[in-house]
Design a protein around this motif. Structure first.
Motif, mmCIF file in Angstrom:
data_model
loop_
_atom_site.group_PDB
_atom_site.id
_atom_site.type_symbol
_atom_site.label_atom_id
_atom_site.label_comp_id
_atom_site.label_asym_id
_atom_site.label_seq_id
_atom_site.Cartn_x
_atom_site.Cartn_y
_atom_site.Cartn_z
ATOM 1 N N ASN A 161 0.817 -1.212 0.000
ATOM 2 C CA ASN A 161 0.000 0.000 0.000
ATOM 3 C C ASN A 161 0.844 1.252 0.000
ATOM 4 O O ASN A 161 0.514 2.240 -0.645
ATOM 5 C CB ASN A 161 -0.928 -0.001 1.219
ATOM 6 N N ILE A 162 1.948 1.192 0.743
ATOM 7 C CA ILE A 162 2.822 2.370 0.781
ATOM 8 C C ILE A 162 3.418 2.610 -0.605
ATOM 9 O O ILE A 162 3.449 3.733 -1.100
ATOM 10 C CB ILE A 162 3.911 2.190 1.851
ATOM 11 N N ILE A 163 3.852 1.521 -1.250
ATOM 12 C CA ILE A 163 4.398 1.640 -2.603
ATOM 13 C C ILE A 163 3.354 2.233 -3.541
ATOM 14 O O ILE A 163 3.638 3.127 -4.343
ATOM 15 C CB ILE A 163 4.796 0.235 -3.129
ATOM 16 N N LYS A 164 2.108 1.765 -3.398
ATOM 17 C CA LYS A 164 1.033 2.261 -4.251
ATOM 18 C C LYS A 164 0.830 3.757 -4.047
ATOM 19 O O LYS A 164 0.646 4.521 -4.989
ATOM 20 C CB LYS A 164 -0.274 1.531 -3.938
ATOM 21 N N LEU A 165 0.860 4.133 -2.770
ATOM 22 C CA LEU A 165 0.688 5.543 -2.440
ATOM 23 C C LEU A 165 1.776 6.377 -3.086
ATOM 24 O O LEU A 165 1.524 7.436 -3.663
ATOM 25 C CB LEU A 165 0.782 5.722 -0.924
ATOM 26 N N ILE A 166 3.004 5.883 -2.986
ATOM 27 C CA ILE A 166 4.125 6.642 -3.531
ATOM 28 C C ILE A 166 3.956 6.809 -5.033
ATOM 29 O O ILE A 166 4.086 7.910 -5.569
ATOM 30 C CB ILE A 166 5.465 5.947 -3.200
ATOM 31 N N PHE A 167 3.604 5.723 -5.713
ATOM 32 C CA PHE A 167 3.463 5.798 -7.161
ATOM 33 C C PHE A 167 2.320 6.713 -7.568
ATOM 34 O O PHE A 167 2.466 7.587 -8.417
ATOM 35 C CB PHE A 167 3.267 4.397 -7.748
ATOM 36 N N GLY A 168 1.164 6.500 -6.943
ATOM 37 C CA GLY A 168 0.002 7.324 -7.275
ATOM 38 C C GLY A 168 0.258 8.780 -6.967
ATOM 39 O O GLY A 168 -0.008 9.665 -7.784
ATOM 40 N N GLY A 169 0.816 9.025 -5.788
ATOM 41 C CA GLY A 169 1.094 10.399 -5.370
ATOM 42 C C GLY A 169 2.058 11.071 -6.328
ATOM 43 O O GLY A 169 1.847 12.208 -6.744
ATOM 44 N N ALA A 170 3.118 10.342 -6.700
ATOM 45 C CA ALA A 170 4.121 10.920 -7.593
ATOM 46 C C ALA A 170 3.493 11.265 -8.932
ATOM 47 O O ALA A 170 3.706 12.356 -9.474
ATOM 48 C CB ALA A 170 5.279 9.950 -7.780
ATOM 49 N N ALA A 171 2.666 10.358 -9.462
ATOM 50 C CA ALA A 171 2.047 10.603 -10.768
ATOM 51 C C ALA A 171 1.134 11.825 -10.714
ATOM 52 O O ALA A 171 1.205 12.711 -11.562
ATOM 53 C CB ALA A 171 1.255 9.374 -11.207
ATOM 54 N N GLY A 172 0.284 11.875 -9.683
ATOM 55 C CA GLY A 172 -0.640 12.995 -9.548
ATOM 56 C C GLY A 172 0.093 14.316 -9.366
ATOM 57 O O GLY A 172 -0.228 15.322 -9.987
#
Lengths: 311, 437
Positions: B176-187
């Motif tokens: 979940n943390i990895i997902k957050l990082i990826f999503g956050g970075a993209a946004g």
């Protein structure tokens, strides 16, 4: 086909403001056509419609026998009144870009630019940036860019503003040369002496309406008042003036003479001829000056616009 | 005649050749790296300072818990009155004095602990002391009521819930943390890109207006072609800049860490110390493996495709509005009034992304905002790593593209009229009128 451009009943509204109201003009092929009118009359809107920058609400524009369409862009060269160039771009690059936008290939554009730059003696500007040039110098580039693609129709809006007299003359000669080579020119200006000098036809637009148009000579004929400027030498000027005022409408005139003549503007009526007046005058004294007063474009402009405002 | 490629080329070259663009492109990563290095250096400097805290434990019950660390030295005072101790600490300019009253009962001790210092002490120091004391006094309490402390410790259980969806894909907290990082970075990347290059488009339109070349150009090309050419050309220049930043940044980071390698590795910020400590722990090795696993568990193809599509449409949506603003005004100072309605939904999107997607990626708020076109690019990009059904992505993308076509149409209308308008700043009412011309 005698007319290069026909504008038929064009109207344009911006919101509740009418910029053009049913305006029609006809521009003969190979002529220089003066588009006159006070500030805000609608000239620029008309020019923009011809350039397909603005679309008319109604009416049609015919260029060289065809309704105006996108392929005509390359047939028109337009030098707007509000003109400029990209400040940080080099002169040559910029001219090439603008020429290519008008449909010239890069190689042809380059060849013609070199010809024009040589002709106007500005070859060493090629690699300069526009911001390094003076206003007049930039204007020259703009002129070259306008005519480079050899359009059938050239539209100049105040082409001489910003030029010194020498360069203004140079550009004037170029415009005449382009006309002689077959181009048709529409010319919008407030400098009446250039209209007088260059134009074959004129149209006057005032408050969104065309109020006058035609061959410049026809317009002048229509506006002449049958008035003659005369100078007569007699033994008694006051007696003659008195006699003349009984038959004709006279006003004092002001022109330079060598002797102390009677100087008058004399208007003859419809059923009189200039010869009647001349015969009468020669019978009274020695006629030193006899000229028909032809209205200048300036006079016609002011008179028509003021009359129109009164109506 | 299609002049779009020609316009794109000019816009691109004029941006890329621009001196300030070149300077920014090269300087920005250098400035960033220098900044990071300075911060790293400063935090190191700060941590090198050793604090001397004097402890006067009148109860004689807790003084053995104060063991010296790298940046704190405890000076245990004995057989001295409180007043003398205070004077001593002031004289030796120690950091402060911790005073524990002499009481029998743990509860009474716990209520009478004081810290004396010249300046108000740092929050971390106080909370560290509080932690230490709390632990010890709780322990003493346990003993007082007869609880076997060893038993408590051995009975302690650590829980890591294994998550698995109905299809059988497993995931964990690290995932979940990895997902957050990826999503956050993209946004966030999209957000930054819109702000930086949208502004650049706007300035470029204003420049064309103020240099008065616009009328010459629009007598040759359709305004919409010019607008699209500008947007695409500027975006390509932006992508070039981003790519250079990325490349230059990573090279510089490698170089800098090679030169000052020791410094950065030894940056003893508390977090890093914790990480280092944890590294030796086999449990954490496991977690790193989990993280790698988490990365490969991401819906990568979906992520990349969605990123490209949402990024492009979202960017075009906003940049056409920026172009319209540029066309409506004469100079940059007049743009403020029109910028607000553009910036607001963008900021809203980022906040929603950060606060609600983290909490509940498929909750009502996140879902609704991932459909609203002005916030959907950012919010949806943040949601996608958590797995969004394809139909939702397609619907959101469809809405976005529809809106994007509409705004480009509106912007083109405003642009067409605006570029030839000089003088006073238009009102919103006038802008709406322009659309109808």
């Amino acid at each position: 086909m005698d007319n290069l451009l026909e504008v038929n009943g064009v109207s344009k509204k911006f919101g509740s403001f009418t910029a053009l109201n049913n305006v029609s003009i006809t521009v003969p092929k190979g002529s220089i056509y003066g588009l006159l009118g006070p500030n805000g009359a609608g000239k620029t809107t008309l020019i923009r419609i011809i350039n397909q920058i603005t679309l008319p609400d109604s009416g049609a524009v015919i260029l060289d026998g065809e309704p105006l369409n996108e392929s005509h862009i390359k047939d028109i060269g337009y030098l707007p009144e509000e003109r400029g160039l990209y400040k940080s771009m080099k002169v040559g690059e910029q001219a090439l870009y603008l020429a290519q936008l008008k449909g010239l290939s890069k190689s042809v554009a380059k060849e013609r630019l070199q010809y024009w730059f040589k002709r106007l003696d500005i070859e060493d500007w090629w690699n300069k940036k526009i911001q390094e040039l003076s206003k007049g110098m930039a204007q020259k580039i703009q002129f070259v860019v306008t005519v480079l693609h050899e359009p059938k129709l050239l539209i100049f809006d105040e082409p001489f503003s910003g030029f010194d007299p020498i360069n203004a003359n140079l550009i004037k000669d170029e415009i005449l040369r382009l006309r002689d080579n077959g181009a048709t020119v529409i010319f919008s200006t407030h400098r009446m002496e250039s209209v007088e000098e260059l134009c074959d036809d004129i149209a006057l637009i005032h408050k969104s309406n065309k109020i006058l148009d035609g061959k410049i000579l026809d317009v002048k004929r229509a506006y002449k008042s049958n008035t003659f400027e005369v100078g007569v030498k007699t033994s008694n000027n006051t007696v003659l003036e008195q006699e003349l005022s009984e038959t004709f409408k006279i006003t004092p005139a002001n022109f330079k003479t060598l002797n102390n003549e009677l100087k008058l503007n004399i208007q003859i009526s419809e059923n009189q001829t200039p010869n009647d007046l001349l015969n009468y005058l020669t019978s009274k004294g020695e006629v030193s000056h006899f000229v028909e007063l032809i209205p200048s474009v300036n006079d016609i402009f002011i008179q028509t616009v003021t009359n129109n405002n009164l109506q | 005649m299609n002049h779009l490629p020609l316009i794109i080329k000019r816009e691109y070259l004029s941006k890329v050749k621009n001196k300030s663009f070149i300077v920014m492109t090269i300087l920005s990563p250098i400035i960033m790296i220098v900044l990071i290095s300075v911060v790293a250096y400063l935090s190191q400097l700060n941590n090198d300072k050793v604090r001397v805290i004097s402890v006067l434990d009148a109860s004689e019950k807790v003084k053995d818990i104060f063991t010296n660390t790298d940046n704190t030295t405890y000076n245990i005072l004995e057989d001295i009155s409180l007043e003398d101790a205070k004077a001593l600490v002031a004289e030796t300019s120690g950091y402060g004095l911790l005073y524990i009253q002499d009481k029998e009962n743990v509860e009474e001790i716990s209520k009478g602990i004081k810290f004396y210092s010249e300046e108000s002490p740092s929050l971390t120091v106080i909370s560290k002391l509080e932690n230490k004391l709390e632990k010890r006094l709780t322990l003493m309490n346990y003993q007082d009521v007869g609880i076997d402390v060893n038993k408590i410790e051995t009975s302690q259980v650590n829980i890591d819930i294994f998550q698995e969806n109905f299809v059988g894909e497993t995931s964990s907290k690290t995932d979940n943390i990895i997902k957050l990082i990826f999503g956050g970075a993209a946004g966030y990347l999209l957000f930054m890109f819109i702000i930086i290059y949208g502004n650049m488009i706007m300035r470029s339109v204003i420049e064309e207006k103020t240099s008065r070349i616009i009328e010459v150009i629009v007598s040759s090309v359709k305004p919409i072609q010019l607008m699209l050419g500008k947007i695409i050309g500027t975006s390509l220049a932006g992508l070039t800049q981003f790519a250079i930043w990325l490349a230059l940044g990573s090279i510089l980071l490698v170089v800098v860490s090679a030169i000052f390698g020791i410094d950065i590795a030894h940056m003893q910020t508390p977090q890093q110390a914790a990480i280092q400590q944890a590294m030796e722990n086999p449990d954490v090795n496991n977690q790193i493996q989990n993280a790698m696993q988490g990365f490969f568990n991401l819906p990568l193809t979906n992520l990349i495709v969605a990123f490209i599509l949402f990024f492009i449409s979202g960017y075009l949506l906003y940049s056409s509005l920026y172009a319209a603003i540029g066309a409506a005004v004469d100079n940059e100072t007049d743009t403020q009034q029109f910028m607000l309605p553009i910036i607001m939904p963008l900021i809203l999107a980022v906040y929603i992304g950060i606060f609600t997607v983290i909490e509940d990626p498929h909750g009502t708020v996140s879902t609704v905002f991932s459909f609203i076109p002005f916030t959907s690019p950012v919010v949806m990009l943040m949601r996608i790593p958590f797995g969004v059904p394809i139909w939702q992505q397609l619907l959101s993308l469809g809405l976005l593209i529809g809106t994007f076509i509409f705004t480009v149409w509106v912007a083109a209308k405003i642009y067409r009229v605006g570029i030839l308008m000089y003088g006073k700043k238009p009102t919103y009412k006038e802008l709406i009128k322009w659309i109808k011309y």
